[in-house]
Structures are given as C-alpha cells and as structure tokens.
Write a protein that holds these residues in place. Sequence first.
Motif, PDB file in Angstrom:
ATOM      1  N   GLY A 158       0.806  -1.220   0.000  1.00 50.24           N
ATOM      2  CA  GLY A 158       0.000   0.000   0.000  1.00 50.24           C
ATOM      3  C   GLY A 158       0.832   1.260   0.000  1.00 50.24           C
ATOM      4  N   GLY A 159       1.853   1.315  -0.878  1.00 49.20           N
ATOM      5  CA  GLY A 159       2.585   2.559  -1.117  1.00 49.20           C
ATOM      6  C   GLY A 159       1.878   3.311  -2.241  1.00 49.20           C
ATOM      7  N   ALA A 160       2.613   4.231  -2.868  1.00 48.60           N
ATOM      8  CA  ALA A 160       2.010   5.055  -3.925  1.00 48.60           C
ATOM      9  C   ALA A 160       1.462   4.194  -5.063  1.00 48.60           C
ATOM     10  N   ALA A 161       2.212   3.162  -5.450  1.00 48.70           N
ATOM     11  CA  ALA A 161       1.794   2.326  -6.582  1.00 48.70           C
ATOM     12  C   ALA A 161       0.533   1.531  -6.245  1.00 48.70           C
ATOM     13  N   GLY A 162       0.565   0.848  -5.117  1.00 48.50           N
ATOM     14  CA  GLY A 162      -0.565  -0.001  -4.750  1.00 48.50           C
ATOM     15  C   GLY A 162      -1.826   0.801  -4.495  1.00 48.50           C
ATOM     16  N   LEU A 163      -1.681   1.922  -3.784  1.00 44.92           N
ATOM     17  CA  LEU A 163      -2.876   2.715  -3.458  1.00 44.92           C
ATOM     18  C   LEU A 163      -3.487   3.337  -4.709  1.00 44.92           C
TER      19      LEU A 163
ATOM     20  N   SER B 141       5.574  -0.336   5.631  1.00 47.16           N
ATOM     21  CA  SER B 141       6.972   0.120   5.645  1.00 47.16           C
ATOM     22  C   SER B 141       7.395   0.578   4.259  1.00 47.16           C
ATOM     23  N   PRO B 142       6.834   1.732   3.824  1.00 47.93           N
ATOM     24  CA  PRO B 142       7.220   2.252   2.507  1.00 47.93           C
ATOM     25  C   PRO B 142       8.703   2.605   2.483  1.00 47.93           C
ATOM     26  N   ARG B 143       9.268   2.536   1.304  1.00 45.87           N
ATOM     27  CA  ARG B 143      10.704   2.743   1.139  1.00 45.87           C
ATOM     28  C   ARG B 143      11.172   4.100   1.655  1.00 45.87           C
TER      29      ARG B 143
ATOM     30  N   ALA C 231      13.935  -6.174  -5.022  1.00 43.90           N
ATOM     31  CA  ALA C 231      12.469  -6.260  -5.008  1.00 43.90           C
ATOM     32  C   ALA C 231      12.018  -7.083  -3.804  1.00 43.90           C
ATOM     33  N   ARG C 232      10.958  -6.609  -3.152  1.00 52.37           N
ATOM     34  CA  ARG C 232      10.463  -7.301  -1.944  1.00 52.37           C
ATOM     35  C   ARG C 232       9.461  -8.379  -2.374  1.00 52.37           C
ATOM     36  N   ILE C 233      10.008  -9.515  -2.724  1.00 49.47           N
ATOM     37  CA  ILE C 233       9.152 -10.556  -3.331  1.00 49.47           C
ATOM     38  C   ILE C 233       9.333 -11.924  -2.691  1.00 49.47           C
TER      39      ILE C 233
ATOM     40  N   VAL D 167       7.964   8.702  -6.567  1.00 48.31           N
ATOM     41  CA  VAL D 167       6.585   8.521  -6.087  1.00 48.31           C
ATOM     42  C   VAL D 167       5.579   8.756  -7.225  1.00 48.31           C
ATOM     43  N   GLY D 168       5.776   9.820  -8.000  1.00 54.91           N
ATOM     44  CA  GLY D 168       4.827  10.129  -9.074  1.00 54.91           C
ATOM     45  C   GLY D 168       4.764   9.022 -10.114  1.00 54.91           C
ATOM     46  N   ALA D 169       5.937   8.537 -10.521  1.00 53.15           N
ATOM     47  CA  ALA D 169       5.978   7.474 -11.538  1.00 53.15           C
ATOM     48  C   ALA D 169       5.407   6.173 -10.975  1.00 53.15           C
TER      49      ALA D 169
HETATM   50  C1  LIG Z   1      15.119   7.778   1.682  1.00 51.17           C
HETATM   51  C2  LIG Z   1      14.263   7.909   0.452  1.00 51.17           C
HETATM   52  C3  LIG Z   1      13.702   9.134   0.115  1.00 51.17           C
HETATM   53  C4  LIG Z   1      12.925   9.246  -1.020  1.00 51.17           C
HETATM   54  N1  LIG Z   1      12.444  10.486  -1.336  1.00 51.17           N
HETATM   55  C5  LIG Z   1      11.670  10.618  -2.428  1.00 51.17           C
HETATM   56  C6  LIG Z   1      11.201  11.906  -2.818  1.00 51.17           C
HETATM   57  O1  LIG Z   1      11.494  12.921  -2.165  1.00 51.17           O
HETATM   58  N2  LIG Z   1      10.439  11.999  -3.929  1.00 51.17           N
HETATM   59  C7  LIG Z   1      10.087  10.905  -4.653  1.00 51.17           C
HETATM   60  O2  LIG Z   1       9.346  11.057  -5.620  1.00 51.17           O
HETATM   61  N3  LIG Z   1      10.552   9.677  -4.334  1.00 51.17           N
HETATM   62  C8  LIG Z   1      11.319   9.518  -3.238  1.00 51.17           C
HETATM   63  N4  LIG Z   1      11.819   8.280  -2.917  1.00 51.17           N
HETATM   64  C9  LIG Z   1      11.423   7.127  -3.731  1.00 51.17           C
HETATM   65  C10 LIG Z   1      10.081   6.575  -3.210  1.00 51.17           C
HETATM   66  O3  LIG Z   1      10.302   6.029  -1.926  1.00 51.17           O
HETATM   67  C11 LIG Z   1       9.552   5.498  -4.151  1.00 51.17           C
HETATM   68  O4  LIG Z   1       9.405   6.042  -5.451  1.00 51.17           O
HETATM   69  C12 LIG Z   1       8.177   4.994  -3.724  1.00 51.17           C
HETATM   70  O5  LIG Z   1       8.179   4.654  -2.350  1.00 51.17           O
HETATM   71  C13 LIG Z   1       7.787   3.766  -4.546  1.00 51.17           C
HETATM   72  O6  LIG Z   1       6.459   3.434  -4.227  1.00 51.17           O
HETATM   73  P1  LIG Z   1       5.990   1.908  -4.201  1.00 51.17           P
HETATM   74  O7  LIG Z   1       4.532   1.952  -3.938  1.00 51.17           O
HETATM   75  O8  LIG Z   1       6.471   1.203  -5.390  1.00 51.17           O
HETATM   76  O9  LIG Z   1       6.772   1.231  -2.977  1.00 51.17           O
HETATM   77  P2  LIG Z   1       6.747   1.597  -1.404  1.00 51.17           P
HETATM   78  O10 LIG Z   1       6.424   3.021  -1.182  1.00 51.17           O
HETATM   79  O11 LIG Z   1       8.021   1.083  -0.847  1.00 51.17           O
HETATM   80  O12 LIG Z   1       5.524   0.761  -0.843  1.00 51.17           O
HETATM   81  C14 LIG Z   1       5.545  -0.634  -0.823  1.00 51.17           C
HETATM   82  C15 LIG Z   1       4.598  -1.063   0.281  1.00 51.17           C
HETATM   83  O13 LIG Z   1       4.456  -2.496   0.186  1.00 51.17           O
HETATM   84  C16 LIG Z   1       4.444  -3.014   1.483  1.00 51.17           C
HETATM   85  N5  LIG Z   1       4.859  -4.425   1.436  1.00 51.17           N
HETATM   86  C17 LIG Z   1       6.040  -4.960   1.041  1.00 51.17           C
HETATM   87  N6  LIG Z   1       6.021  -6.297   1.121  1.00 51.17           N
HETATM   88  C18 LIG Z   1       4.786  -6.612   1.603  1.00 51.17           C
HETATM   89  C19 LIG Z   1       4.150  -7.836   1.932  1.00 51.17           C
HETATM   90  N7  LIG Z   1       4.772  -9.026   1.786  1.00 51.17           N
HETATM   91  N8  LIG Z   1       2.886  -7.804   2.426  1.00 51.17           N
HETATM   92  C20 LIG Z   1       2.228  -6.616   2.569  1.00 51.17           C
HETATM   93  N9  LIG Z   1       2.790  -5.425   2.267  1.00 51.17           N
HETATM   94  C21 LIG Z   1       4.049  -5.431   1.788  1.00 51.17           C
HETATM   95  C22 LIG Z   1       5.424  -2.147   2.273  1.00 51.17           C
HETATM   96  O14 LIG Z   1       5.173  -2.204   3.653  1.00 51.17           O
HETATM   97  C23 LIG Z   1       5.138  -0.764   1.672  1.00 51.17           C
HETATM   98  O15 LIG Z   1       4.162  -0.061   2.426  1.00 51.17           O
HETATM   99  C24 LIG Z   1      12.642   8.120  -1.819  1.00 51.17           C
HETATM  100  C25 LIG Z   1      13.208   6.893  -1.485  1.00 51.17           C
HETATM  101  C26 LIG Z   1      14.015   6.789  -0.374  1.00 51.17           C
HETATM  102  C27 LIG Z   1      14.643   5.466  -0.036  1.00 51.17           C
END
Ligand SMILES: Cc1cc2nc3c(=O)[nH]c(=O)nc-3n(C[C@H](O)[C@H](O)[C@H](O)COP(=O)(O)OP(=O)(O)OC[C@H]3O[C@@H](n4cnc5c(N)ncnc54)[C@H](O)[C@@H]3O)c2cc1C
Length: 339
Positions: A34-39, A59-61, A260-262, A308-310
């Motif tokens: 439930g990070g940006a992509a999932g939501l 635990s978003p990245r 990748a968290r897989i 985040v946007g992408a």
């Molecule tokens: C320190 C840091 C700063 C950053 N700053 C920026 C910024 O300023 N601007 C920007 O655009 N980007 C920034 N980024 C990049 C940004 O974090 C990513 O682009 C974004 O988080 C990707 O979104 P996502 O949904 O793919 O993954 P995530 O945000 O990582 O979300 C993945 C979610 O999946 C959940 N998950 C994982 N495995 C499981 C499982 N087995 N069961 C249930 N849930 C699970 C996690 O808990 C997490 O909530 C930053 C990255 C870092 C590391």
Amino acid sequence: MTDNERQGTMAETTRPYASDELAEGTIDAVVIGGGAAGLNGALILARSRRSVVVIDSGSPRNAPAEAVHGLLALDGTPPTEILRRGREQVRQYGGHVAFGEVVSAEPAAPSGDGDLRFAVTLADGRSITARRILVATGVTDVLPDVPGLAEHWGHSVVHCPYCHGWEVRDEPIGILATGTASIGHALLFRQLTEDLTYFTHGTDLDDDTRARFAARGIRVIDTPVTEVVNAKDGTLAGVRLADGQVVARRVLGVAPRMLARIQALEGLGLPVQDLPNASRGLASGVAGATDVPGVWVAGNVADAAAQVGASAAAGALAGIEINKALAIADTDAALHRIV
Ligand SMILES: Cc1cc2nc3c(=O)[nH]c(=O)nc-3n(C[C@H](O)[C@H](O)[C@H](O)COP(=O)(O)OP(=O)(O)OC[C@H]3O[C@@H](n4cnc5c(N)ncnc54)[C@H](O)[C@@H]3O)c2cc1C
C-alpha cells in the motif's frame, strides 16, 4: 544481521494504522503493498466499482524521509501524510486497506466458468481469495556495509539527487561508490555542489572517468572508507579512511543495491530480472502486465528508479488494465451462463 541489513527492516517499526477487515468470499482484486503504486491501483479499481483490498505491512521505502520532493502539487509533504490521504481516498470509494504482511500468494483452483483465482495468506493466518493480483511491494535498499552509514539513511546519506538534492545543495558531499552507477551519480551531485569527493571504495574507475571528474573539479580518493564519523551532536561529520585520515563531509551520496520485496510471492512464479549494481526487480510489460496471467506489477518492485509520481502512475495504469481484464472475464462468464 549487519548494520545495513537492519536498515532494510528499520521502516517496519512504522506505527500501524487503522486496518479494515478482510472481505469474505472472492473479491475482484487484491493489491499487495500500500505505497504510492498499490494505493493508486486500488483507487482506480475502487472507482470502477471493483471489490478491492490492499494488504500493506506499512513500511514504505521512503519512510525515513521527512518530505517527498519533486512531486507536483505535493512537494514537501511528508510521505506518511500522502499515504494517509491515499488510504482515505481508496476507502471513500469502497476499497479496503488492511494492515498486515502477505506471506504467500499463489494460484488457486479456477472458478466454475474458468476465471482465475488466487489465494493470498497473511502472517497472522488470515487469507483472502481474489480474481486478480497487483503486486506493489517496492524494494529494499541495501547499503554498503560501512559502520555508521545506515543511521543517517534518508537524511545525510542520500541516494537520489531529485529527492533530496536541493536540500543538500552547496554542502561538502562525498560519493561513496558502490559500482558503475555511482559515476553518473557523481555527475548529478556535482550539479548541486562544487565541493564533491568521490570515494572509489574498492570499485573501478578508469582513466577516462578520472579525467572527466578532474575536469569538473571532483576529487577522487582511492583509500577505502572504514567508518562514518559523527560530530558531537550526532550529525554526519565525515568518513574515516583505512589509513586513519578523516575526510570532512556533511553528506554522503550512495547508490544502494535495490532488491524487489518478493520473498513472499514465490508461489506466483513471477520472472525476476537482474538490474545494474547487483539490484533485482520483477520483469514486466506494458502497464505492469507479467507473464503470469492475472498478475500485474507496479512501482519500485518492477522499476526501481521510479519516484513517487511514476510509481503512482504505474499503479494507476495497472489498475486500468486489471479492470479491463475483469470486464472481459465478466462478459465471458455472462455468455457462458446464457449458452
Ligand atoms: C530515503 C528515500 C527518500 C525518497 N524520497 C523521495 C522523494 O522525495 N520523492 C520521490 O518522488 N521519491 C522519493 N523516494 C522514492 C520513493 O520512496 C519510491 O518512489 C516509492 O516509495 C515507490 O512506491 P511503491 O509503492 O512502489 O513502494 P513503497 O512506497 O516502498 O511501498 C511498498 C509497500 O508495500 C508493502 N509491502 C512490502 N512487502 C509486503 C508484503 N509481503 N505484504 C504486505 N505489504 C508489503 C510495504 O510495507 C510498503 O508499504 C525516496 C526513497 C528513499 C529510499
């Protein structure tokens, strides 16, 4: 567990948020992560009147970061606030967001009319059955194993010039090299400061690149870094080299390995691809389609460079494709009932 492996789990201490109950019976789609992509994938599906549940371990990245930058209209907003609003918006359209960790996901027996089914199990033993899956679990950043580095991750130890570059402009910055990705990294950080030192730290740097760095005033140090040195107030003050010398720096740029968290998703049989800098991600096609029928991927898990946007955009595109696939399956099923 090493100091830096601990970094990957640090964010797991994020406070749980209010969690919805898991739906009974078969739902249209389960979104894992439930990070940006999932939501954003869930938002599209909920607005399409699909029954959708997001399962998220919270635990978003970017959890260590104080604010998200480079995101139009939301620049400067804390990551937790963006996700809180995202969960609220998914719920507003009837979607559910459950706090929990998926420990397995695998194909289940198809329905009577041949439509796909998947079984998803959580760490606490709960399970859910869904017609389609969106995997959006993100990546874990693995830092080089240098004592003291991980505690500054997301603050004075940064990886992304677009996320925190402006915030560290004009500081004395060091690039702690991890491989060839660090060379490009150095040129980008040079745009932000005139005081840049490149620590090769055991990685190769050819003569041509050394000449290019010299032309931009980037100092190169080949002596390995042994630890990060803090000031009395706990802020990053520099790095100690193997010969004992301390090089003063306020910021370190590091290109981490991104994995990748897989681990929990092996049962889906998704193809994994190797990426530069010993990173690993899921292979995907247009709009997050995978070789596994019924499973889409979005965000960092498939594209480690996505901000985040992408990531949000990838989730939205995958959500659109999942809705299309379900509309076709619904029509096939209706026809099956008539004939
Ligand atoms: C320190 C840091 C700063 C950053 N700053 C920026 C910024 O300023 N601007 C920007 O655009 N980007 C920034 N980024 C990049 C940004 O974090 C990513 O682009 C974004 O988080 C990707 O979104 P996502 O949904 O793919 O993954 P995530 O945000 O990582 O979300 C993945 C979610 O999946 C959940 N998950 C994982 N495995 C499981 C499982 N087995 N069961 C249930 N849930 C699970 C996690 O808990 C997490 O909530 C930053 C990255 C870092 C590391």
